[in-house]
Scaffold this motif. Structure first.
Motif, PDB file in Angstrom:
ATOM      1  N   SER A  30       0.808  -1.210   0.000  1.00  0.00           N
ATOM      2  CA  SER A  30       0.000   0.000   0.000  1.00  0.00           C
ATOM      3  C   SER A  30       0.845   1.266   0.000  1.00  0.00           C
ATOM      4  O   SER A  30       2.080   1.226   0.038  1.00  0.00           O
ATOM      5  CB  SER A  30      -0.896   0.006   1.232  1.00  0.00           C
ATOM      6  N   PHE A  31       0.145   2.391  -0.008  1.00  0.00           N
ATOM      7  CA  PHE A  31       0.789   3.689   0.085  1.00  0.00           C
ATOM      8  C   PHE A  31       1.569   3.801   1.397  1.00  0.00           C
ATOM      9  O   PHE A  31       2.634   4.421   1.452  1.00  0.00           O
ATOM     10  CB  PHE A  31      -0.264   4.789  -0.018  1.00  0.00           C
ATOM     11  N   VAL A  32       1.059   3.183   2.443  1.00  0.00           N
ATOM     12  CA  VAL A  32       1.757   3.177   3.733  1.00  0.00           C
ATOM     13  C   VAL A  32       3.132   2.526   3.591  1.00  0.00           C
ATOM     14  O   VAL A  32       4.126   3.014   4.133  1.00  0.00           O
ATOM     15  CB  VAL A  32       0.923   2.434   4.795  1.00  0.00           C
ATOM     16  N   ASP A  33       3.192   1.433   2.844  1.00  0.00           N
ATOM     17  CA  ASP A  33       4.470   0.754   2.606  1.00  0.00           C
ATOM     18  C   ASP A  33       5.426   1.627   1.799  1.00  0.00           C
ATOM     19  O   ASP A  33       6.630   1.686   2.071  1.00  0.00           O
ATOM     20  CB  ASP A  33       4.240  -0.571   1.869  1.00  0.00           C
ATOM     21  N   ILE A  34       4.870   2.303   0.785  1.00  0.00           N
ATOM     22  CA  ILE A  34       5.690   3.198  -0.052  1.00  0.00           C
ATOM     23  C   ILE A  34       6.288   4.308   0.801  1.00  0.00           C
ATOM     24  O   ILE A  34       7.480   4.627   0.697  1.00  0.00           O
ATOM     25  CB  ILE A  34       4.832   3.807  -1.192  1.00  0.00           C
ATOM     26  N   VAL A  35       5.487   4.894   1.668  1.00  0.00           N
ATOM     27  CA  VAL A  35       5.970   5.976   2.540  1.00  0.00           C
ATOM     28  C   VAL A  35       7.064   5.466   3.471  1.00  0.00           C
ATOM     29  O   VAL A  35       8.094   6.116   3.662  1.00  0.00           O
ATOM     30  CB  VAL A  35       4.810   6.579   3.357  1.00  0.00           C
ATOM     31  N   SER A  36       6.858   4.283   4.034  1.00  0.00           N
ATOM     32  CA  SER A  36       7.828   3.708   4.957  1.00  0.00           C
ATOM     33  C   SER A  36       9.172   3.481   4.260  1.00  0.00           C
ATOM     34  O   SER A  36      10.231   3.808   4.809  1.00  0.00           O
ATOM     35  CB  SER A  36       7.295   2.383   5.512  1.00  0.00           C
ATOM     36  N   GLU A  37       9.127   2.935   3.057  1.00  0.00           N
ATOM     37  CA  GLU A  37      10.367   2.683   2.307  1.00  0.00           C
ATOM     38  C   GLU A  37      11.064   3.984   1.937  1.00  0.00           C
ATOM     39  O   GLU A  37      12.288   4.099   2.012  1.00  0.00           O
ATOM     40  CB  GLU A  37      10.060   1.870   1.050  1.00  0.00           C
ATOM     41  N   THR A  38      10.286   4.971   1.502  1.00  0.00           N
ATOM     42  CA  THR A  38      10.860   6.247   1.098  1.00  0.00           C
ATOM     43  C   THR A  38      11.503   6.962   2.285  1.00  0.00           C
ATOM     44  O   THR A  38      12.589   7.538   2.166  1.00  0.00           O
ATOM     45  CB  THR A  38       9.779   7.152   0.473  1.00  0.00           C
ATOM     46  N   THR A  39      10.837   6.896   3.427  1.00  0.00           N
ATOM     47  CA  THR A  39      11.345   7.563   4.624  1.00  0.00           C
ATOM     48  C   THR A  39      12.731   7.064   5.002  1.00  0.00           C
ATOM     49  O   THR A  39      13.567   7.825   5.517  1.00  0.00           O
ATOM     50  CB  THR A  39      10.366   7.366   5.800  1.00  0.00           C
ATOM     51  N   ASP A  40      13.013   5.794   4.727  1.00  0.00           N
ATOM     52  CA  ASP A  40      14.334   5.239   5.009  1.00  0.00           C
ATOM     53  C   ASP A  40      15.437   5.919   4.207  1.00  0.00           C
ATOM     54  O   ASP A  40      16.613   5.840   4.572  1.00  0.00           O
ATOM     55  CB  ASP A  40      14.361   3.732   4.689  1.00  0.00           C
ATOM     56  N   SER A  41      15.054   6.580   3.102  1.00  0.00           N
ATOM     57  CA  SER A  41      16.034   7.237   2.234  1.00  0.00           C
ATOM     58  C   SER A  41      16.113   8.741   2.468  1.00  0.00           C
ATOM     59  O   SER A  41      16.907   9.431   1.818  1.00  0.00           O
ATOM     60  CB  SER A  41      15.690   6.972   0.763  1.00  0.00           C
ATOM     61  N   VAL A  42      15.299   9.262   3.378  1.00  0.00           N
ATOM     62  CA  VAL A  42      15.225  10.706   3.613  1.00  0.00           C
ATOM     63  C   VAL A  42      16.105  11.095   4.799  1.00  0.00           C
ATOM     64  O   VAL A  42      16.130  10.404   5.824  1.00  0.00           O
ATOM     65  CB  VAL A  42      13.772  11.141   3.864  1.00  0.00           C
ATOM     66  N   VAL A  43      16.823  12.193   4.649  1.00  0.00           N
ATOM     67  CA  VAL A  43      17.675  12.698   5.725  1.00  0.00           C
ATOM     68  C   VAL A  43      17.379  14.177   5.949  1.00  0.00           C
ATOM     69  O   VAL A  43      16.866  14.867   5.063  1.00  0.00           O
ATOM     70  CB  VAL A  43      19.176  12.531   5.399  1.00  0.00           C
ATOM     71  N   ALA A  44      17.696  14.640   7.143  1.00  0.00           N
ATOM     72  CA  ALA A  44      17.680  16.079   7.404  1.00  0.00           C
ATOM     73  C   ALA A  44      19.068  16.611   7.096  1.00  0.00           C
ATOM     74  O   ALA A  44      20.075  15.944   7.358  1.00  0.00           O
ATOM     75  CB  ALA A  44      17.304  16.357   8.851  1.00  0.00           C
ATOM     76  N   ILE A  45      19.132  17.785   6.520  1.00  0.00           N
ATOM     77  CA  ILE A  45      20.411  18.437   6.249  1.00  0.00           C
ATOM     78  C   ILE A  45      20.635  19.494   7.325  1.00  0.00           C
ATOM     79  O   ILE A  45      19.787  20.366   7.540  1.00  0.00           O
ATOM     80  CB  ILE A  45      20.423  19.094   4.856  1.00  0.00           C
ATOM     81  N   GLY A  46      21.758  19.390   8.007  1.00  0.00           N
ATOM     82  CA  GLY A  46      22.032  20.312   9.101  1.00  0.00           C
ATOM     83  C   GLY A  46      23.419  20.924   9.011  1.00  0.00           C
ATOM     84  O   GLY A  46      24.243  20.541   8.165  1.00  0.00           O
ATOM     85  N   LEU A  47      23.652  21.874   9.894  1.00  0.00           N
ATOM     86  CA  LEU A  47      24.954  22.531   9.995  1.00  0.00           C
ATOM     87  C   LEU A  47      25.500  22.281  11.392  1.00  0.00           C
ATOM     88  O   LEU A  47      24.834  22.562  12.392  1.00  0.00           O
ATOM     89  CB  LEU A  47      24.821  24.027   9.728  1.00  0.00           C
ATOM     90  N   TYR A  48      26.705  21.724  11.457  1.00  0.00           N
ATOM     91  CA  TYR A  48      27.331  21.413  12.740  1.00  0.00           C
ATOM     92  C   TYR A  48      28.415  22.436  13.037  1.00  0.00           C
ATOM     93  O   TYR A  48      29.399  22.553  12.302  1.00  0.00           O
ATOM     94  CB  TYR A  48      27.931  20.014  12.697  1.00  0.00           C
ATOM     95  N   THR A  49      28.220  23.199  14.111  1.00  0.00           N
ATOM     96  CA  THR A  49      29.192  24.210  14.546  1.00  0.00           C
ATOM     97  C   THR A  49      29.381  24.040  16.046  1.00  0.00           C
ATOM     98  O   THR A  49      28.660  24.650  16.852  1.00  0.00           O
ATOM     99  CB  THR A  49      28.692  25.637  14.236  1.00  0.00           C
ATOM    100  N   PRO A  50      30.311  23.204  16.492  1.00  0.00           N
ATOM    101  CA  PRO A  50      30.445  22.885  17.914  1.00  0.00           C
ATOM    102  C   PRO A  50      30.717  24.081  18.823  1.00  0.00           C
ATOM    103  O   PRO A  50      30.350  24.061  19.999  1.00  0.00           O
ATOM    104  CB  PRO A  50      31.613  21.882  17.947  1.00  0.00           C
ATOM    105  N   LEU A  51      31.345  25.140  18.294  1.00  0.00           N
ATOM    106  CA  LEU A  51      31.602  26.319  19.122  1.00  0.00           C
ATOM    107  C   LEU A  51      30.318  27.072  19.458  1.00  0.00           C
ATOM    108  O   LEU A  51      30.255  27.795  20.452  1.00  0.00           O
ATOM    109  CB  LEU A  51      32.579  27.263  18.410  1.00  0.00           C
ATOM    110  N   GLU A  52      29.292  26.885  18.629  1.00  0.00           N
ATOM    111  CA  GLU A  52      28.039  27.606  18.832  1.00  0.00           C
ATOM    112  C   GLU A  52      26.960  26.757  19.491  1.00  0.00           C
ATOM    113  O   GLU A  52      26.091  27.278  20.187  1.00  0.00           O
ATOM    114  CB  GLU A  52      27.515  28.125  17.488  1.00  0.00           C
ATOM    115  N   SER A  53      27.031  25.429  19.257  1.00  0.00           N
ATOM    116  CA  SER A  53      25.979  24.565  19.786  1.00  0.00           C
ATOM    117  C   SER A  53      26.463  23.124  19.853  1.00  0.00           C
ATOM    118  O   SER A  53      27.313  22.702  19.056  1.00  0.00           O
ATOM    119  CB  SER A  53      24.731  24.653  18.901  1.00  0.00           C
TER     120      SER A  53
END
Length: 261
Positions: A30-53
């Motif tokens: 189902s669509f639920v399965d498609i979403v679950s599989e796709t979510t495994d390939s999705v990442v958040a893009i972030g900025l790492y600055t240890p001096l600030e946070s």
């Protein structure tokens, strides 16, 4: 009844019984399965600055392609020039809630014209399947998964479903002609066609994969939202109109860098 006739009937019943579970299993994908599989390939893009946070500043969304060590996101998500005087780098964050892992993401190539960036990570993740270069017609249903609220309440990927409402030149609509910028006018003279979506995206969705709801194959990349009442209203009063870059431009930047998909 002849022996042959009896054998045919038995064979028919056996075949029906043998294949029924197989057909049922496929139909239940189902669509639920498609979403679950796709979510495994999705990442958040972030900025790492240890001096600030101690944590990562979440900037947008991306998704894994190729052999699992490549990430696509919007160029505008990673367009900030990093400070060479301090430790600072982009990261790809995978997981959900507080159970996440982050790894350094190196910018390999950019395509500012189509608002795309190609990043490289060290640890392999599940890649997303590519769709066809052919533009889908308006009326086709799609979905996209990303991080619309960033890390405000932890990283929880959200999926939005909608449809392709139009294929339109890549220029933000303006209510009055005098609101058109020079950049918009140049793009209108040589328009790059993008998808206009009847679906609500938010600023954190930048870089989210847009995919076919039946196959999970990549259709495009969310890159902007039409905000009708100013930036402050992007969350409280979304317009419900979003735009996505067609997948052919993702394929182009991958081909340019010899990334197999």
């Amino acid at each position: 009844m002849s022996y042959l006739s009896h054998y045919s009937n038995v064979l028919l019943v056996f075949t029906s019984l043998f294949f029924s579970p197989f057909i049922s299993a496929n139909a239940s994908y189902s669509f639920v399965d498609i979403v679950s599989e796709t979510t495994d390939s999705v990442v958040a893009i972030g900025l790492y600055t240890p001096l600030e946070s101690d944590g990562n500043q979440v900037l947008g969304t991306g998704f894994v392609v190729g052999n699992g060590k490549w990430v696509i996101t919007n160029y505008h998500v990673v367009s900030k020039i990093l400070d060479p005087q301090i430790v600072q780098h982009y990261v790809a964050i995978h997981g959900e809630g507080r159970d996440v892992t982050a790894q350094k993401a190196e910018i390999i190539d950019i395509d500012p014209v189509h608002d795309l960036a190609l990043l490289k990570i060290s640890n392999e993740l599940k890649p997303l399947k590519m769709g066809s270069e052919t533009l889908l017609k308006p009326g086709n249903e799609i979905a996209f998964t990303g991080f619309p609220l960033g890390a405000a309440i932890g990283l929880y990927p959200a999926t939005h479903k909608g449809l392709i409402s139009a294929i339109t030149p890549d220029a933000i609509p303006a209510r009055n002609a005098d609101q058109l910028t020079v950049s918009m006018l140049k793009r209108l003279k040589k328009p790059e066609l993008v998808y206009q979506l009847d679906a609500t995206a938010f600023p954190g969705n930048s870089g989210s994969p847009v995919y076919n709801i039946e196959t999970g194959q990549l259709v495009g990349v969310i890159n902007k939202v039409f905000v009708s009442q100013g930036k402050e209203a992007a969350l409280s009063s979304p317009s419900g109109i979003s735009y996505a870059i067609p997948v052919k431009h993702v394929m182009a930047i991958l081909n340019k860098n010899d990334v197999k998909y």
